[in-house]
Design a protein around this motif. Structure first.
Motif, PDB file in Angstrom:
ATOM      1  N   MET A 194      32.296   8.127  41.887  1.00 37.46           N
ATOM      2  CA  MET A 194      33.214   7.004  41.726  1.00 37.46           C
ATOM      3  C   MET A 194      33.711   6.942  40.276  1.00 37.46           C
ATOM      4  O   MET A 194      34.889   6.687  40.037  1.00 37.46           O
ATOM      5  CB  MET A 194      32.513   5.711  42.102  1.00 37.46           C
ATOM      6  CG  MET A 194      33.472   4.560  42.216  1.00 37.46           C
ATOM      7  SD  MET A 194      32.763   3.321  43.279  1.00 37.46           S
ATOM      8  CE  MET A 194      33.933   2.011  43.105  1.00 37.46           C
ATOM      9  N   VAL A 195      32.819   7.187  39.325  1.00 36.65           N
ATOM     10  CA  VAL A 195      33.254   7.220  37.928  1.00 36.65           C
ATOM     11  C   VAL A 195      34.249   8.369  37.725  1.00 36.65           C
ATOM     12  O   VAL A 195      35.273   8.211  37.059  1.00 36.65           O
ATOM     13  CB  VAL A 195      32.062   7.372  36.961  1.00 36.65           C
ATOM     14  CG1 VAL A 195      32.551   7.381  35.522  1.00 36.65           C
ATOM     15  CG2 VAL A 195      31.046   6.253  37.156  1.00 36.65           C
ATOM     16  N   PHE A 196      33.958   9.519  38.328  1.00 37.56           N
ATOM     17  CA  PHE A 196      34.889  10.652  38.235  1.00 37.56           C
ATOM     18  C   PHE A 196      36.254  10.275  38.821  1.00 37.56           C
ATOM     19  O   PHE A 196      37.294  10.657  38.283  1.00 37.56           O
ATOM     20  CB  PHE A 196      34.326  11.892  38.953  1.00 37.56           C
ATOM     21  CG  PHE A 196      33.502  12.770  38.048  1.00 37.56           C
ATOM     22  CD1 PHE A 196      34.097  13.783  37.304  1.00 37.56           C
ATOM     23  CD2 PHE A 196      32.142  12.573  37.917  1.00 37.56           C
ATOM     24  CE1 PHE A 196      33.346  14.587  36.452  1.00 37.56           C
ATOM     25  CE2 PHE A 196      31.374  13.358  37.065  1.00 37.56           C
ATOM     26  CZ  PHE A 196      31.974  14.371  36.329  1.00 37.56           C
ATOM     27  N   TYR A 246      37.712   7.405  38.879  1.00 37.06           N
ATOM     28  CA  TYR A 246      38.433   6.610  37.876  1.00 37.06           C
ATOM     29  C   TYR A 246      38.858   7.484  36.700  1.00 37.06           C
ATOM     30  O   TYR A 246      39.912   7.269  36.109  1.00 37.06           O
ATOM     31  CB  TYR A 246      37.565   5.444  37.401  1.00 37.06           C
ATOM     32  CG  TYR A 246      37.631   4.242  38.300  1.00 37.06           C
ATOM     33  CD1 TYR A 246      38.704   3.360  38.236  1.00 37.06           C
ATOM     34  CD2 TYR A 246      36.633   3.980  39.226  1.00 37.06           C
ATOM     35  CE1 TYR A 246      38.779   2.248  39.059  1.00 37.06           C
ATOM     36  CE2 TYR A 246      36.695   2.867  40.063  1.00 37.06           C
ATOM     37  CZ  TYR A 246      37.766   2.007  39.970  1.00 37.06           C
ATOM     38  OH  TYR A 246      37.839   0.915  40.798  1.00 37.06           O
ATOM     39  N   ASP A 247      38.037   8.447  36.372  1.00 34.33           N
ATOM     40  CA  ASP A 247      38.347   9.300  35.227  1.00 34.33           C
ATOM     41  C   ASP A 247      39.543  10.207  35.529  1.00 34.33           C
ATOM     42  O   ASP A 247      40.379  10.454  34.664  1.00 34.33           O
ATOM     43  CB  ASP A 247      37.109  10.132  34.866  1.00 34.33           C
ATOM     44  CG  ASP A 247      36.973  10.290  33.358  1.00 34.33           C
ATOM     45  OD1 ASP A 247      37.403   9.372  32.622  1.00 34.33           O
ATOM     46  OD2 ASP A 247      36.442  11.315  32.913  1.00 34.33           O
TER      47      ASP A 247
END
Lengths: 324, 324
Positions: free
Chosen positions: A111-113, A115-116
């Motif tokens: 999930m962080v990826f 957004y990244d």
């Protein structure tokens, strides 16, 4: 103009170029595995296709597209834990192959990826892009919660079911197109219409999924036919059959959907026979046509040139006609 | 200038003003519960304090601050599933109070909320803010994975342990200050030094946590004393004791850390006696002082006015001296 396959190829190449070969391996190995499981790559394909159709630069949309695919894969990864699903795209799910903890944490990391990736979009558009993405993100979670609620709910109405698949599936299809339109700097009215087109196509897409699960060819569809019936999933097919069935058939259907044995082929056969008796397949197709028609109305309102409109129609048709 | 308590009050009020009263209740109820469990609200307090110290507007930083607190609470929620932790801040964990599925999904939703709060920051800073946030997000996940790996690892070095707590805890403390500095439009060198200050204070903070877990007063600390010892957690205290112990004591310590009974008070007593024999408490304080000194070097380099510097020193001191 590129074809749908061309767009898909761009996405597949982009995904193949990603490298999640970081430490700790326990965290990143499931991410590499999940991202390389394949699939239609529908959402990112929609993003760059939409961007291209609105005259934007594909290279400006490809990272956001990857973000949407990563988000989608993250939701599948966590859904598989919640649904205790053993197989995804013909391979063991992350939670089965490793364990629930690694599935939770690698999902969080994905999930962080997501957004990244999205962050690598034109800077002046970040607010609009994240606004769409966050709205979709919350709705997909809400959809999954309703889906889980329905497992144990005594009664689910057809409207409730349609709202659930809208949240769980259709908004992300619409959102993927919306993101592409934003990056192409389409005006806000065009963006809205594009989203509405996508959401309606997304509804038809999910209903087709439900149909294929019941009536599809396992060897093509890649999932065990009747999976939803075996797990007593209250899909549109089941809910519509309940609505139309005689008192006797209705009682039988409810009884069949209380059987917990997933290997019961006789049950699948009997449920399918009841579905056929009440022409559920055709009625589902009719509802899909309704959504398709709504999508087409939105499409006309966008006022694209004929050749561009045709690409979106082809796409919608291919999703309606697909057998996998 | 405001006091630390003033900043904390602003944050507490902001959190109290949030409303997660949406449908489906199964998804949002655990979010309301988690966000209202309280705690020191350290990270968001750091964000607005840092913003204020650098001459920024607190109201421009308060949403990002809330985003960092929401992210932190999301990680705790998911960590508690992975660690099978029954209690958090004196109350049942989400996973115990409801179930793992609701804990997974409400955690996912909180992560989206974290990003959504952060999005309500000055638009021209979004790229920089999300860049910091995403880096921290990935590192926190990596830290949690290492933490899980260490549970079953035969050997963990002190360096590996320190790297783990850096990723799992210190980078978010540093990141919370970094975000505040960005919003105050501090220059990039000041932002970097602020992050470094926060990361080093974060290391001392976590070591103090480890100390309190072993030697703290349960009624003040709010956790059962000796929890890390009972669960055989390889903290700095344990690893340092292993390093210094005689062959016989070392063997005994390893034996004690193979006991799985969490109610074994005799074990806790014996481990604490060994820790005392090798002056582990003092050695941990020494290491904390090292990190504190490094933090102070970074602080001097920022070249703040004396009164502003003093606020950060007071903060660092309060974290070093805390007993809860």
């Amino acid at each position: 103009m590129l074809t749908i396959q061309d767009y898909q190829e761009i996405i597949k190449q982009k995904i193949a170029d990603q490298n999640f070969d970081h430490a700790p391996i326990e965290l990143y190995e499931p991410i590499t595995y999940t991202m390389s499981l394949g699939g239609k790559r529908l959402r990112p394909t929609l993003t760059i296709m939409t961007c291209d159709i609105f005259g934007g630069k594909i290279e400006e949309a490809v990272n956001a597209a990857l973000g949407l695919e990563t988000f989608h894969n993250f939701t599948l990864l966590h859904d598989d834990i919640m649904d205790k699903a053993p197989i995804r795209r013909g391979e063991p799910t992350v939670y089965m192959k490793w364990d629930a903890n690694r599935a939770i944490l690698s999902g969080d990391t994905m999930m962080v990826f997501a957004y990244d990736y999205l962050l690598n979009s034109p800077k002046d558009l970040l607010f609009d892009l994240f606004t769409v993405f966050n709205k979709v993100g919350k709705e997909v979670c809400e959809g999954q919660q309703y889906d889980m609620n329905f497992e144990t709910a005594e009664q689910v109405s057809i409207d409730e079911y349609l709202e659930m698949i809208k949240l769980k599936t259709a908004v992300l299809i619409g959102g993927s197109m919306h993101v592409g339109a934003i990056i192409a700097r389409a005006d806000s009215e065009q963006c809205k219409l594009t989203y509405d087109f996508g959401e309606n196509i997304g509804m038809a897409f999910q209903l087709q999924d439900d149909l294929l699960d019941a009536f599809g060819d396992t060897s093509i569809f890649g999932k065990l036919t009747g999976g939803d019936i075996r797990t007593n999933k209250k899909t549109y097919l089941y809910l519509k059959a309940l609505e139309l069935a005689s008192q006797e058939d209705r009682k039988r259907l409810i009884d069949l959907y209380s059987i917990l044995d997933e290997d019961n082929d006789e049950k699948v056969k009997e449920v399918l026979a009841l579905f056929n008796k009440y022409k559920i397949s055709q009625l589902t197709r009719d509802l899909m046509e309704d959504y398709y028609s709504k999508a087409m109305i939105h499409l006309k309102e966008i006022q694209l040139s004929k050749d561009k409109e045709q690409i979106l129609i082809s796409l919608a048709d291919s999703l309606m006609m697909r057998n996998s």
